[in-house]
Design a protein around this motif. Structure first.
Motif, PDB file in Angstrom:
ATOM      1  N   GLU A   1     -24.894 -52.968  44.034  1.00 41.16           N
ATOM      2  CA  GLU A   1     -24.712 -54.130  44.900  1.00 41.16           C
ATOM      3  C   GLU A   1     -23.256 -54.585  44.843  1.00 41.16           C
TER       4      GLU A   1
ATOM      5  N   SER B   1     -25.697 -45.540  53.017  1.00 44.63           N
ATOM      6  CA  SER B   1     -26.316 -45.732  51.712  1.00 44.63           C
ATOM      7  C   SER B   1     -25.724 -44.783  50.681  1.00 44.63           C
TER       8      SER B   1
ATOM      9  N   ALA C   1     -24.689 -60.636  55.315  1.00 46.47           N
ATOM     10  CA  ALA C   1     -25.114 -59.561  54.412  1.00 46.47           C
ATOM     11  C   ALA C   1     -26.625 -59.441  54.521  1.00 46.47           C
ATOM     12  N   ASN C   2     -27.110 -58.215  54.470  1.00 46.51           N
ATOM     13  CA  ASN C   2     -28.553 -57.968  54.566  1.00 46.51           C
ATOM     14  C   ASN C   2     -29.156 -58.560  55.839  1.00 46.51           C
TER      15      ASN C   2
ATOM     16  N   ASP D   1     -22.433 -55.742  52.483  1.00 49.28           N
ATOM     17  CA  ASP D   1     -23.259 -54.532  52.585  1.00 49.28           C
ATOM     18  C   ASP D   1     -22.489 -53.278  52.200  1.00 49.28           C
TER      19      ASP D   1
END
Length: 228
Positions: A69, A25, A89-90, A115
């Motif tokens: 994003e 992150s 993704a996700n 991601d």
């Protein structure tokens, strides 16, 4: 004593788990909003080698970052063979979006969210080659090369500077001084622009985070030992 060391091991384990979860992150947040180009390789679904489909993906890809994003856009050749294309993704697979299709050249431009670029992006494709009666489903992974990440604005500025140098060589002698002054200002402007762009792979936040966690663990351990 064994109980104290058990607590130490649990604390260190929790620390490494925290860093493992937070690190991707943080890396993603460090990439400033903008448009980039990045090279990549289409890898085999499980083996650490390039897929035979790698040649059907044009390089580089275009990467867009907006509010943290990421969306990538790339071009497929022999696109009529790839009848289905889903990207992950996700935590889920979804169909890619077709941006542009050229049936004459048999190419297709697609885009889809990802991601991040520090880990491979998994994709599922369905390939049909009618001439040889070939029909097969594949799982592939896009391996983005982080060291090739280039801000599109920076690349454009460098190309413009090269064109200006060529034009300067063709100018008459009387315009040399004026051209030199303009090039100097252009160079200073481009330099300032490049300096304003944040580094995309700055490891300082990670090092600071790691240092704070380690120091906190040491302080907590010393307090527990003194209380014992």
């Amino acid at each position: 004593m064994n109980g104290k060391w058990k607590k130490v091991c649990l604390l260190l384990g929790a620390t490494f788990l925290f860093l493992y979860i937070v690190y991707p992150s943080v890396s993603k947040a460090e990439l400033a909003d903008g448009t980039y180009t990045i090279d990549y390789t289409v890898m085999h679904g499980s083996d650490p080698s390039a897929s035979i489909a790698n040649d059907y993906w044009e390089k580089p890809a275009t990467l867009t970052v907006e509010n943290g994003e990421m969306t990538t856009q790339l071009t497929l050749n022999n696109s009529s063979w790839i009848v289905e294309y889903q990207s992950q993704a996700n935590g889920r697979f979804s169909n890619v979006t077709v941006v542009l299709e050229n049936t004459g050249a048999d190419t297709r431009v697609v885009k889809f969210p990802i991601d991040g670029i520090s880990e491979m992006t998994e994709a599922q494709i369905h390939v049909i080659v009618p001439d040889i009666e070939y029909d097969h489903d594949y799982t592939v992974r896009l391996d983005f090369h982080e060291n090739t990440l280039t801000a599109l604005e920076t690349a454009t500025a460098e190309e413009t500077e090269q064109v200006d140098e060529i034009k300067e060589d063709e100018e008459p002698l009387g315009a040399a001084q004026s051209s030199s002054d303009n090039d100097s200002k252009s160079e200073q402007g481009n330099k300032a622009e490049r300096e304003d762009n944040p580094q995309t792979n700055d490891g300082a936040p990670i090092a600071l985070l790691l240092s704070l966690v380690i120091v906190s663990a040491i302080v907590l351990l010393r307090r527990r030992v003194k209380q014992a």
